[in-house]
Design a protein around this motif. Structure first.
Motif, mmCIF file in Angstrom:
data_model
loop_
_atom_site.group_PDB
_atom_site.id
_atom_site.type_symbol
_atom_site.label_atom_id
_atom_site.label_comp_id
_atom_site.label_asym_id
_atom_site.label_seq_id
_atom_site.Cartn_x
_atom_site.Cartn_y
_atom_site.Cartn_z
ATOM 1 N N ASP A 117 -3.320 28.732 62.545
ATOM 2 C CA ASP A 117 -2.115 29.579 64.215
ATOM 3 C C ASP A 117 -3.518 31.081 63.950
ATOM 4 O O ASP A 117 -4.274 30.925 65.367
ATOM 5 C CB ASP A 117 -1.698 29.878 64.631
ATOM 6 N N ALA A 118 -3.202 31.334 63.073
ATOM 7 C CA ALA A 118 -3.967 32.840 62.884
ATOM 8 C C ALA A 118 -5.345 32.725 63.703
ATOM 9 O O ALA A 118 -5.752 33.895 63.889
ATOM 10 C CB ALA A 118 -3.355 34.015 61.817
ATOM 11 N N ILE A 119 -5.953 32.059 62.584
ATOM 12 C CA ILE A 119 -8.231 32.458 62.747
ATOM 13 C C ILE A 119 -7.827 31.646 64.479
ATOM 14 O O ILE A 119 -8.548 32.240 64.945
ATOM 15 C CB ILE A 119 -8.291 31.599 61.619
ATOM 16 N N ALA A 120 -7.752 30.833 64.815
ATOM 17 C CA ALA A 120 -8.270 30.320 66.111
ATOM 18 C C ALA A 120 -7.592 31.214 67.159
ATOM 19 O O ALA A 120 -8.224 31.903 67.870
ATOM 20 C CB ALA A 120 -6.719 29.247 66.497
ATOM 21 N N GLY A 121 -6.666 31.950 67.156
ATOM 22 C CA GLY A 121 -5.794 32.844 67.821
ATOM 23 C C GLY A 121 -7.232 34.128 68.193
ATOM 24 O O GLY A 121 -7.258 35.209 69.262
ATOM 25 N N ALA A 122 -7.138 34.506 66.796
ATOM 26 C CA ALA A 122 -8.303 35.953 66.496
ATOM 27 C C ALA A 122 -10.135 35.506 66.806
ATOM 28 O O ALA A 122 -10.719 36.212 67.253
ATOM 29 C CB ALA A 122 -8.496 35.974 64.851
ATOM 30 N N ALA A 123 -10.531 33.995 66.505
ATOM 31 C CA ALA A 123 -11.449 33.598 66.972
ATOM 32 C C ALA A 123 -11.257 33.599 68.924
ATOM 33 O O ALA A 123 -12.253 34.143 69.368
ATOM 34 C CB ALA A 123 -11.876 32.268 66.629
ATOM 35 N N ASP A 124 -10.193 33.005 69.259
ATOM 36 C CA ASP A 124 -10.147 33.426 70.372
ATOM 37 C C ASP A 124 -10.471 34.682 71.400
ATOM 38 O O ASP A 124 -10.894 34.615 72.273
ATOM 39 C CB ASP A 124 -9.005 32.143 71.386
ATOM 40 N N ILE A 173 -10.389 38.760 62.125
ATOM 41 C CA ILE A 173 -10.479 37.877 61.513
ATOM 42 C C ILE A 173 -10.978 37.856 59.990
ATOM 43 O O ILE A 173 -10.118 36.876 59.412
ATOM 44 C CB ILE A 173 -12.299 37.132 62.306
ATOM 45 N N LEU A 174 -11.639 38.627 59.387
ATOM 46 C CA LEU A 174 -11.159 39.029 57.718
ATOM 47 C C LEU A 174 -10.059 39.375 57.636
ATOM 48 O O LEU A 174 -9.781 38.171 56.362
ATOM 49 C CB LEU A 174 -12.834 40.086 57.261
ATOM 50 N N ALA A 175 -8.833 39.496 57.793
ATOM 51 C CA ALA A 175 -8.091 40.109 57.763
ATOM 52 C C ALA A 175 -6.940 38.668 57.883
ATOM 53 O O ALA A 175 -6.700 38.551 56.614
ATOM 54 C CB ALA A 175 -7.014 41.143 58.619
ATOM 55 N N VAL A 176 -7.483 38.014 58.613
ATOM 56 C CA VAL A 176 -6.389 36.509 58.578
ATOM 57 C C VAL A 176 -6.982 35.719 56.931
ATOM 58 O O VAL A 176 -5.939 35.629 56.695
ATOM 59 C CB VAL A 176 -6.597 36.024 59.534
#
Length: 122
Positions: A42-49, A107-110
Motif C-alpha cells: 500500500d505504502a510503496i504504491a502511494g509513495a510512487a504515485d 520511498i526510501l523510508a517505506v
C-alpha cells in the motif's frame, strides 16, 4: 532538469516492488510478514504515485515506463536491492528539485520501515 527516463524507471521499480510485495503477502505463512507486506504494498504504491504526479507537475508528462523484471519471492533479497537502486539514482531522478528529493526519501523510508518489520517483528 530532472531525468524523465530515470523517474519513469523509479516509478516502474516501485510498482514492480508493489506487485512482488503483494504476492509475498499472499504466500507467507507468517502473520507478522503478512501484515508488514500489506503495509508495504500500500505504502510503496502511494509513495510512487505521489512522486509521479509531482514529477510531472515539475518536469512534464511521462509517456512511457520501462518493463521491470520480476523481483523474486524473497522481500529481504529485493528490498535492499531496491533501496540501493533508489539511493544510487536519487540525484538523477530529482535533479535539484528538493520536493522531488523529499518524495524519493519517502520511498526510501517505506523500504526501510518494511525491511525493519520483516527482519525483526516475528
Amino acid at each position: 532538469m530532472a531525468d524523465k527516463k530515470c523517474a519513469a524507471e523509479l516509478i516502474a521499480c516501485c510498482f514492480a516492488a508493489r506487485t512482488a510485495g503483494h504476492l509475498a503477502h499472499l504466500s507467507t505463512d507468517s502473520y507478522a510478514a503478512h501484515m508488514a507486506l500489506g503495509d508495504f504494498y500500500d505504502a510503496i504504491a502511494g509513495a510512487a504515485d505521489e512522486f509521479a504526479e509531482c514529477f510531472m507537475g515539475v518536469e512534464g508528462k511521462l509517456r512511457s515506463f520501462p518493463e521491470i523484471e520480476p523481483l523474486g519471492t524473497d522481500p529481504l533479497t529485493w528490498l535492499p536491492e531496491l533501496h540501493t537502486w533508489v539511493t544510487d539514482h536519487r540525484t538523477e531522478c530529482a535533479a535539484g528539485n528538493t520536493e522531488l528529493a523529499n518524495l524519493i526519501d519517502e520511498i526510501l523510508a517505506v523500504i526501510d520501515r518494511s525491511s525493519y518489520k520483516l527482519k525483526f517483528l516475528k
